[in-house]
Write an enzyme that holds these catalytic residues in place. Structure first.
Site, PDB file in Angstrom:
ATOM      1  CB  CYS A  42      -0.918   0.016   1.206  1.00 22.90           C
ATOM      2  SG  CYS A  42      -1.911  -1.474   1.326  1.00 22.90           S
ATOM      3  NE  ARG A  70       8.201 -12.778  15.251  1.00 26.60           N
ATOM      4  CZ  ARG A  70       7.058 -12.189  14.879  1.00 26.60           C
ATOM      5  NH1 ARG A  70       6.074 -12.907  14.414  1.00 26.60           N
ATOM      6  NH2 ARG A  70       6.912 -10.882  14.986  1.00 26.60           N
ATOM      7  CG  ASN A 291      -1.827  -7.589   7.866  1.00 26.96           C
ATOM      8  OD1 ASN A 291      -0.778  -7.948   8.359  1.00 26.96           O
ATOM      9  ND2 ASN A 291      -1.864  -6.726   6.860  1.00 26.96           N
TER      10      ASN A 291
END
Lengths: 433, 433
Positions: A42, A70, A291
């Site tokens: 975006c 992670r 998301n």
């Protein structure tokens, strides 16, 4: 055996991160066909504009971050060419096969160069990836084009037009339908056209583009073309593997973001979601939904049981400093969905007369037979996002107009008039019901 | 026989106008004790600041307008000294009696000079009427005071401090309680204090003022004092006539804004209203509520049957360009009301990192046993009003945190980050529940 995620942008990485939260020990592999991950798609128009100076500013996370922090194996340049669900494996362009126990498809969408001859000319661009934006920015610098045509008056189209105009180009936007911002809403289109024209951008609706010539498009002379139309979900890979698509052409999912194939989830621009106002599936490609659906798909693929209730279709776009925001259904859309809609539109002030107000326009749509709020729009340079979010919240709560008209909204002269334009619109609508 | 309305500011004139809409032929008389009607009391600090140049800018309507356009008899300088409900008449200071069939009491509130010795000194002001503000403005021009003390850190107190500081004065705010903005909320008070101090205004909490000396207050040297504390509803007139007050000290009303006396209504700052979160009566004097309750009282007094569902306690105040907004209950208030509250507070960005974001703080409070949202606060220079209104809408809809966390809010880089701070706060709260 692992969770494999196809796609490393908004939905895919949200899925990966949420899966890790749900299960600290699961093996998670993300396969991204492009050279980078986790970029703010975006933000691309603002890189073209020049406000964002370097494409790296748009990158939130690197593969190294995901690997180290992670314990997620993120591979770039890893293009999946087929899925074999019976074997629980995907095949990469390189020939490598990656086995999965659970799969999340987050293949996104693309804009439609196909069907336009000349779309491969060197002065023709899309605005889908960091690379696209970088090439367009390089072209602006190197070639100093003077006249641009933007094909499509959806969000990316008008943002691209804004960005190019701020770079000094003459810009014409050509839109196939009669409406801007993909919304059948005549008042909204008039307002968008007016705002574009105030900044000397020409919007022409009802112009279908089939060909791009070397120096013109549909008779409009230009030396730069941006294609921002014909967005379609990337579902071919899924389809070939037996994953079903729905009425919108995107991948059909249940409220857990699971497809018709057990253990295969879909999220983001390639997936359908429930529209809370109509109760029917829609495909509205937006970063917020990517998301959210990514998180739900990732959690469930990792063994959790999350639910995605759906969207109400809220979005906003800025055109030369003015916000154009919508949520729910326009009057026309409501009629198509079988409601008997009644609408009211007001123009109001964003502050008391004595406190330098700006103007804003609010439209509300309700169902005549029940009084239920169905949608709305807000246009204004001040507070448009906040006001559309109030309508969106009311839609999610299935609020009726009479209750909306009684909302206890904040008032103080620097922030709003004593009767907020939202309430004025609701009062008008109550009279029309 | 007529509808008589006592009070010609927000609630009284809203009542008169709505009564006229309900009944085009009713005789309507508005009795205002002051010299002007229909002034924007909330604009007074901005007149003191100098942003509003002339007090007339704050006047919305004149008695002539009401007489000619609405056929409403509005009398200024008409102070009611008693109500005789058995005779259905009010008596004016002049001795004149005015008979009524229905009565609306909109006598407002006042701040408490009483109990402070020296409150009648010539350098001591309140900010309640146009005349108050005019006298303060004149004093600033004529006397050029250098050091001001503001008594009370409620809305008017901090707005007055802001206005005086912008006029170059040194300003100290003295607050009796431990909390600013009348909200038992330690984080909010810390933020207000920080913002005031950043603009060199000193806020001292826990300082009770009993006396104003010629050159100091509670040991703070000053040559100007503004009293903005001890607000109390004006209920004496009503009380003497047998109109009952409730637990808050304001006039008790039902959902039609009718008092215990049949045909006698109350509206605005002098009246209690229902708090939608607690279901208990409150008295929170605000312009929005005055306008809304005025309308309902006026309509019903004219024979209609409108209902006022209540408020959720939404308000906002600007301090040197920063918005401080609250709605519903703070964690402490929720505990006092018998809930088992859980709160979460986050600091977030109002836009993506690459689009020059501002900071904002959001706090949400929910009930642990049910998950129901009970209140929230938003602090920020950008979007605080819009965000508090989203929480207010959710409170009105009796929304639970898990649903709030799924709100489909507008996203575009110029307006918000992909995860709005409201959603980040909701996610944090879900973890705490």
């Amino acid at each position: 055996m692992a969770l494999v995620i196809i796609g490393g942008v908004a939905a895919g990485l949200s899925a990966a991160a949420e899966a890790r939260r749900s299960d600290p020990h699961l093996e998670i592999v993300v396969l991204e066909q492009g050279p980078v991950i986790s970029y703010g798609a975006c933000g691309l128009p603002y890189f073209v504009e020049g406000r964002v100076r370097a494409p790296e500013e748009l990158i939130v996370y690197t593969p190294e971050y995901f690997r180290k922090e992670r314990k997620i194996d993120v591979r770039t340049g890893a293009r999946v060419v087929s899925i074999s669900h019976p074997r629980r494996e995907v095949r990469l362009e390189s020939g490598e096969r990656v086995r999965y126990e659970r799969l999340v498809i987050a293949t996104g969408a693309r804009c439609g160069r196909s069907g336009i001859t000349g779309a491969d000319r060197p002065h023709v661009f899309t605005l889908h990836t960091l690379d696209d934006a970088g090439r367009l920015r390089d072209f602006l610098r190197a070639r100093q084009p003077r006249r641009a045509v933007v094909i499509g008056a959806g969000y990316i189209g008008v943002e691209a037009a804004d960005a190019l105009r701020r770079n000094g180009l003459e810009v014409t936007v050509l839109e196939r339908s009669e409406h801007a911002l993909l919304r059948h809403d005549a008042a909204m289109t008039v307002a968008v056209k007016k705002q574009l024209e105030a900044h000397r951008v020409d919007l022409r609706c009802g112009v279908a583009v089939d060909a791009i010539e070397a120096d013109r498009v549909a008779g409009v002379p230009c030396d730069l073309v941006v294609i921002a139309a014909g967005f379609r979900p990337n579902v071919e890979l899924a389809n070939e593997a037996g994953v079903e698509t729905g009425r919108t052409g995107a991948i059909r999912t249940d409220e857990h973001m699971e497809t018709n194939l057990s253990g295969v989830y879909a999220a983001g621009d390639c997936a359908e979601v429930n529209h809370i106002v109509t109760g029917r599936p829609v495909n509205i490609p937006l970063g917020t939904t990517a998301n959210k659906t990514g998180r739900v798909a990732g959690a469930n693929a990792a063994g959790a049981r999350q639910r995605f209730a759906g969207i109400v279709g809220t979005s906003i776009v800025g055109i030369f400093g003015m916000g154009f925001a919508i949520t729910g259904l326009s009057e026309h859309e409501a009629r198509l969905e079988g409601f008997t809609p009644v609408a009211a539109r007001i123009e109001g002030r964003t502050r008391p007369r004595y406190y330098q107000p700006a103007n804003t326009a609010v439209e509300l749509v309700a169902d005549r037979s029940t009084g239920r709020l169905l949608g709305g729009s807000v246009i204004g340079s001040d507070g448009a996002a906040g006001r559309i979010n109030v309508i969106a919240t009311a839609l999610q709560a299935k609020m009726h107009v009479d209750e909306f008209a009684r909302l206890d909204l904040a008032y103080s002269p620097p922030f709003s008039p004593v009767w907020d334009p939202l309430l004025l619109a609701a009062h008008r609508l109550l009279k029309n019901l």
